[in-house]
Design an enzyme around this catalytic site. Structure first.
Site, PDB file in Angstrom:
ATOM      1  N   LYS A  30     -24.046   6.174 -53.492  1.00 21.11           N
ATOM      2  CA  LYS A  30     -23.940   7.068 -54.655  1.00 21.11           C
ATOM      3  C   LYS A  30     -25.286   7.314 -55.344  1.00 21.11           C
ATOM      4  CE  LYS A  30     -19.096   6.077 -55.685  1.00 21.11           C
ATOM      5  NZ  LYS A  30     -18.117   5.675 -56.715  1.00 21.11           N
TER       6      LYS A  30
ATOM      7  N   THR B 242     -19.234   7.455 -51.215  1.00 15.71           N
ATOM      8  CA  THR B 242     -18.785   6.173 -51.746  1.00 15.71           C
ATOM      9  C   THR B 242     -19.826   5.100 -51.452  1.00 15.71           C
ATOM     10  OG1 THR B 242     -16.896   4.674 -51.858  1.00 15.71           O
ATOM     11  CG2 THR B 242     -17.393   5.606 -49.688  1.00 15.71           C
TER      12      THR B 242
ATOM     13  N   ALA C 111     -21.784  -4.421 -65.433  1.00 16.42           N
ATOM     14  CA  ALA C 111     -22.852  -3.519 -65.883  1.00 16.42           C
ATOM     15  C   ALA C 111     -23.565  -2.866 -64.704  1.00 16.42           C
ATOM     16  CB  ALA C 111     -23.852  -4.289 -66.750  1.00 16.42           C
TER      17      ALA C 111
ATOM     18  N   ASN D 269     -20.875  11.105 -56.713  1.00 17.99           N
ATOM     19  CA  ASN D 269     -19.805  10.826 -55.750  1.00 17.99           C
ATOM     20  C   ASN D 269     -19.251  12.100 -55.118  1.00 17.99           C
ATOM     21  OD1 ASN D 269     -18.168  11.917 -57.792  1.00 17.99           O
ATOM     22  ND2 ASN D 269     -16.511  10.462 -57.401  1.00 17.99           N
TER      23      ASN D 269
END
EC number: 1.1.1.25
Length: 265
Positions: free
Chosen positions: A66, A62, A128, A87
């Site tokens: 990642k 997490t 984004a 992940n």
């Protein structure tokens, strides 16, 4: 021997993943344990190597690791390649396999738990960053009428849209003047108790506003409710992405509904 799994993050104490995977293991009769491990900000790779050397079979990853996990993996699934982030890690004789189950988890929550079909619907993805990138391909696979990525810095949204093929486009918040069926908040604004600068007209009749954050009401969800939208937080996505990782590791697909219900109780 009991198989070991873990989630790595920084911070990590808040993680519900050990509780979720313990429930999956009980439900499916799997002999495994799952813990939360705080990895140093400059020591993620070493933490993973140590865990694997000690017999770890797989791991979840997490924030903020990642992208580092993406670089660490020896092999990547197609969905991890598209997401640009990992992940889920699985350790085997061929090294480290990297996967990304976030987008699959989101779609499973939307279409399965929340009964929101996405085909032919207009979807607005707010943000984004990495969280947004990880879910774009699975959303596009549902064949929406259009997927719009809105971001404060329009160029970032445009760069993200260029990575994918399909009915998607990018814009700034000031260009949002039409209603959507599903509005997904993939920004970190909720972490800071802030609201993305969305105009209220983005919420169409019967729209669903979905915040990837979970655990508390957010300004985004309150704003959406005030303008007539149905709302959902990201707890279902968390459980569904965990189920997808569990299936990768164990070859068994757990029933997520009772686990989500227990976490909400």
């Amino acid at each position: 021997m009991t198989d070991r799994y873990a989630v790595f993050g920084h911070p990590i104490a808040h993680s519900k993943s050990p509780q979720i995977h313990a429930a999956f293991a009980r439900q499916t009769g799997q002999d495994m344990c799952y813990e939360a491990i705080l990895a140093p900000l400059e020591g993620f790779t070493e933490s993973i190597a140590r865990f694997a050397a000690q017999g770890g079979r797989g791991a979840n990853v997490t924030v903020p690791f990642k992208e580092e996990a993406f670089r660490l993996a020896d092999r990547l699934t197609p969905r991890a390649e598209r997401a640009g982030a990992v992940n889920t890690l699985m350790f085997d004789a061929d090294g480290i396999l990297g996967d990304n189950t976030d987008g699959t988890g989101l779609v499973a929550d939307l279409t399965g738990n929340l009964k929101r079909p996405l085909a032919t619907r207009r979807i607005l993805l707010v943000g984004a960053g990495g969280a947004a990138r990880g879910v774009i391909a699975p959303l596009l696979e549902q064949a929406p009428a259009e997927l719009v990525i809105a971001n404060r810095t329009v160029s970032r949204a445009e760069q993200l849209a260029e990575l994918f093929d399909g009915r998607l486009r990018a814009c700034g918040f000031d260009a949002l003047d039409t209603p959507f069926d599903v509005v997904i908040n993939a920004t970190a604004a909720s972490l800071a108790g802030e609201l993305p600068p969305l105009p209220p007209q983005v919420f169409g009749t019967g729209a669903l506003a979905y915040d990837m954050m979970y655990g508390r009401d957010t300004p985004f969800l309150a704003f959406a409710r005030a303008h007539g939208a149905d709302t959902a937080d990201g707890l279902g996505m968390l459980v569904e992405q965990a189920a997808e990782a569990f299936h990768l590791w164990r070859g068994v697909r757990p029933d997520t509904a009772p686990v989500i219900a227990a976490l909400r109780a």
